[in-house]
Design an enzyme around this catalytic site. Structure first.
Site, PDB file in Angstrom:
ATOM      1  CD  GLU A  11      39.768 -93.412  38.466  1.00 13.80           C
ATOM      2  OE1 GLU A  11      39.040 -92.592  37.894  1.00 13.80           O
ATOM      3  OE2 GLU A  11      40.253 -93.234  39.612  1.00 13.80           O
TER       4      GLU A  11
ATOM      5  CG  ASP B 285      36.865 -87.714  41.832  1.00 12.72           C
ATOM      6  OD1 ASP B 285      37.200 -88.230  40.752  1.00 12.72           O
ATOM      7  OD2 ASP B 285      37.371 -86.665  42.274  1.00 12.72           O
TER       8      ASP B 285
ATOM      9  CG  ASP C  65      41.658 -84.777  37.112  1.00  6.14           C
ATOM     10  OD1 ASP C  65      40.443 -84.502  37.190  1.00  6.14           O
ATOM     11  OD2 ASP C  65      42.284 -85.333  38.032  1.00  6.14           O
TER      12      ASP C  65
END
Length: 791
Positions: free
Chosen positions: A477, A474, A538
């Site tokens: 970024e 996860d 998401d």
């Protein structure tokens, strides 16, 4: 007051130049880790421009020479009370003038990698970059000797069986042609424009007034009918012509904006060519957004390294993924259902989820524990909470015996309260700022440091060795843009590379310990496609979230990624019943399938029998279709194709197929059209040429536009005429599948012979299965039951 106004004026004047330390981004306040608009540098009147002018010298045999660049600038011009800025040549004022060139001659090189692939490199300084391996590339590009060269007084022409690269000498120009000699695209020169109305800046590089840094801007023409596809997991319109696309890894918090978790510096054109911008610096692609006839690639890199591919979409994807690497084949179990939510907190919840899955007969292979398996939610320390997981190793063993693999969440950021925070600082394993300290409050793991990678992989190994099946990769970024990395590079070049290094670290340790190609990652850049798989982030629990997810997945597949998933129903809130029911079959007709997000995501927790039935029937359909899914996936790994496939990839000669961005092919033989609006029971669907047979109702449709009603599952799903789809008997886990017995289902309307692919997990060899359709009636769905296959 005058001093304050002067300070404001100076700040505004410098706006475009502050991108070295971003405070302003194209005139607006810059927020950390938002995408950068690299075109701003080329509109700044304080910067010096250099226009590619003519070929000063060139050796056609070696493909090396010098291009002369004319010094210029943007000059304000008034026309009937309208002020604009136009590019003009200029004489330098540099001092001492004997030390610098007004119009430098700089290196230009062209290499031929394959009969379809050409590499173009250009420098903006006399200094050759030091040789270095690129983690974006799977290997050093090869050299092909089949290209033939001819030279005349005004041009040099290189030709292969698939295309032509023509280099015009004066003005310097690169012309791309197909094998028939049709011009596909060509570079734009300053001399192309009317001298009184120069509406664009042509192929050039800029020397910034703020720091003398160089940025290059290759500019190619667009034609009236041209369409551009790719650039990563982009949720905006699939055809990028008319858009400005910023290629900079961000956390957009969902696939509904123009930002991307997974920007990829690659695109292809419907005219028969593609381009890969081999850089990790920020890039802004202006595909006819500010001038309808030009494709401007504003690169934050000081040099150009551009790969050009010739061919149809399948050819281009194959060539591109040969260059950057094709994915390894994921394990069979990963194609099954992944059950998850944010989050399961305990061993008891894990056992309860497993029991409910099996009791309610929802075929499933993976249970995912998200952010709450540690003592403190979100505080990743790679250890199960001792208070809530009494015997995690036994739990993993028990779940595996029931046919479940376990996936665990983690992330590469460590807050000051994390137990490893101080250790990572002491051991120098973090990304630093210019002062050698933390750029953020948090520690960000520096994956360009081999010692950091070893520390990190040792932590993951502790989990993989006790039976964890996969790691969720996860975030990733937010690598500091102003950071200094162990690689010796700044965040300007490492930010976009961070996901590749992160994906690589997880994939390599998983492959080493389990001999399986599997992870579950969110961020990506060119090179990440080697490490399956990625999911769409998401998404909003809305119809817009559903549409954005579909477009993002299609665009991602057109960027060299074979495998992709998404959170069925969206992530942000609990999903309304109607939306969940329309999203679920789309999720199961994707290479990988996960229920995840704000609870409830588990179908048995919905009061609605409809949700439970749609979930169960969709899962059962995919598990029966698993031989088709697996064989198609294997072919994707060999050819660089996506499982979620835009129609034109299979039908490049069908003009209508290029214009559809709300349908897709699942593999090569099944067409899927999700229901994208509330209350829909059917929709208008475009079918490429030929006949199509409804998987649910057995109705036959001709190519063209049709209003089609969904069957028992709320989705449109049709099979290409002449297809053989292998099926297996329904089981609750892929571990129970008997691959020695397959049912071949033959879909025949007009075709006299049908064919399909079979690939047994035991040997991973693709076999083509052909069946004689005989004299079956056109509207009949033939079924060959109980066919036993052995290879």
């Amino acid at each position: 007051m005058k001093k304050e106004l002067l300070a404001v004026a100076m700040l505004l004047f410098a706006g475009g130049n502050l991108l070295a330390q971003p405070h302003v981004n194209d005139g607006t306040s810059y927020l950390m880790n938002q995408p950068l608009d690299m075109s701003a540098d080329f509109r700044d009147l304080s910067n010096t421009l250099f226009f590619a002018d003519h070929l000063e010298s060139f050796d056609a045999k070696s493909g090396e020479g010098l291009v002369n660049w004319k010094r210029g600038h943007l000059m304000p011009r008034q026309a009937f009370n309208t002020n604009g800025a136009q590019p003009r040549k200029m004489r330098m004022l540099d001092f001492p003038f004997t030390a610098y060139e007004n119009d430098p001659d700089l290196k230009f090189k062209i290499d031929f990698v394959t009969p379809r692939t050409v590499r173009i490199r250009m420098l903006t300084t006399p200094v050759e970059p030091k040789p270095a391996a690129s983690i974006m590339l799977a290997k050093e590009p090869g050299r092909d000797g089949s290209w033939k060269v001819t030279e005349t007084n005004d041009k040099i022409v290189y030709s292969s069986d698939y295309g032509t690269i023509q280099i015009n000498k004066n003005p310097w120009r690169i012309v791309l042609k197909d094998k028939a000699g049709r011009i596909l695209s060509q570079t734009a020169a300053l001399s192309d424009a009317d001298s009184t109305q120069v509406k664009y800046t042509p192929f050039c590089f800029v020397k910034r007034g703020s720091d003398n840094a160089r940025r290059i801007n290759p500019v190619f023409t667009l034609t009236a009918d041209e369409m551009i596809f790719g650039c990563g997991e982009s949720a905006t319109g699939l055809n990028k012509v008319g858009q400005k696309v910023n290629l900079f890894v961000t956390d957009p918090q969902g696939p509904e904006t123009d930002q991307m978790y997974k920007p990829i510096p690659f695109f292809m054109s419907n005219r028969g060519y593609g381009m890969f911008m081999h850089t990790s610096a920020p890039v802004t692609c202006d595909f006819g957004a500010t001038y309808i006839g030009l494709n401007k690639m504003f690169m934050g890199d000081e040099n150009l390294d551009l790969f050009v591919f010739f061919g149809e979409p399948k050819d281009i994807l194959d060539e591109y993924t040969d260059l950057v690497g094709k994915p390894g084949m994921p394990p069979l179990w990963s194609f099954g259902t992944w059950m998850s939510r944010i989050t399961y907190f305990s061993e008891k919840e894990g056992y309860d989820v497993a029991a409910n899955i099996r009791k309610n007969k929802y075929p499933c292979d993976v249970i995912h524990f998200d952010t709450g398996w540690f003592d403190v939610d979100w505080q990743c320390d790679y250890e199960f909470s001792e208070n809530r997981f009494q015997n995690p190793q036994q739990m993993l063993k028990d779940l595996r015996s029931q046919g479940f693999h376990v996936c665990l969440w983690q992330l590469p950021y460590f807050t000051p309260k994390n137990r490893y925070f101080s250790e990572l600082i002491e051991k120098d394993m973090y990304v630093k700022n210019g002062n050698g300290e933390l750029p953020y409050e948090d520690v960000v793991l520096d994956f360009s440091n081999p010692e950091t990678v070893k520390w990190y992989q040792d932590k993951l190994a502790g989990l993989l060795n006790i039976g964890v099946g996969a790691i969720k990769v996860d975030f990733g970024e937010a690598a500091p843009l102003n950071g200094i990395y162990a690689s010796g590079k700044s965040g300007w070049y490492e930010h976009n590379l961070y996901p590749v290094r992160y994906d690589m670290a997880v994939s390599e340790i998983t492959k080493k310990l389990h001999n399986e190609n599997i992870m579950w990652a969110r961020a990506a850049w060119a090179g990440s496609q080697r490490y399956p798989l990625h999911w769409g982030g998401d998404a909003a629990t809305t119809n817009t979230g559903l549409l954005g997810t579909l477009r993002a997945g299609l665009s991602f597949g057109l960027s060299g990624f074979s495998f992709w998933s998404h959170d069925m129903g969206g992530f942000v809130k609990s999903t309304p019943e109607d939306l969940y029911c329309r999203w679920i079959p789309f999720g199961f007709l994707t290479s990988h399938t996960r229920a995840h997000g704000a609870p409830p995501t588990e179908p048995w927790l919905y009061d609605s029998k409809r949700v439970q039935d749609v979930f169960r029937k969709s899962a059962e359909m995919k598990y029966r279709l698993m031989p088709y899914v697996y064989a198609q996936a294997k072919e994707c790994t060999e050819k660089g194709l996506p499982m979620l496939r835009a129609l034109f990839v299979e039908f490049p000669d069908d003009p209508g197929a290029w214009k559809v961005d709300d349908e897709y092919l699942f593999g090569s033989q099944i067409l899927v059209a999700p229901l994208l609006e509330s209350g829909m029971t059917g929709r208008t669907v475009y079918l490429p040429e030929g006949k199509w047979i409804d998987y649910q109702t057995e109705k036959v449709y001709e190519g063209g536009w049709h209003k089609i009603e969904a069957g028992s599952l709320p989705i449109i799903m049709l099979v290409r005429d002449g297809s053989v789809l292998p099926h297996l008997k329904l089981v609750q886990s892929t571990a129970e599948m008997d691959w020695s017995k397959m049912n071949l289902k033959v879909y025949s309307a007009d075709k006299k012979q049908a064919e399909g692919l079979v690939c047994l997990p035991a040997d991973n060899r693709i076999q083509v299965v052909k069946v004689d359709c005989g004299k079956a009636k056109p509207q009949l769905l033939n079924k060959v039951e109980g066919t036993s296959l052995s290879f």
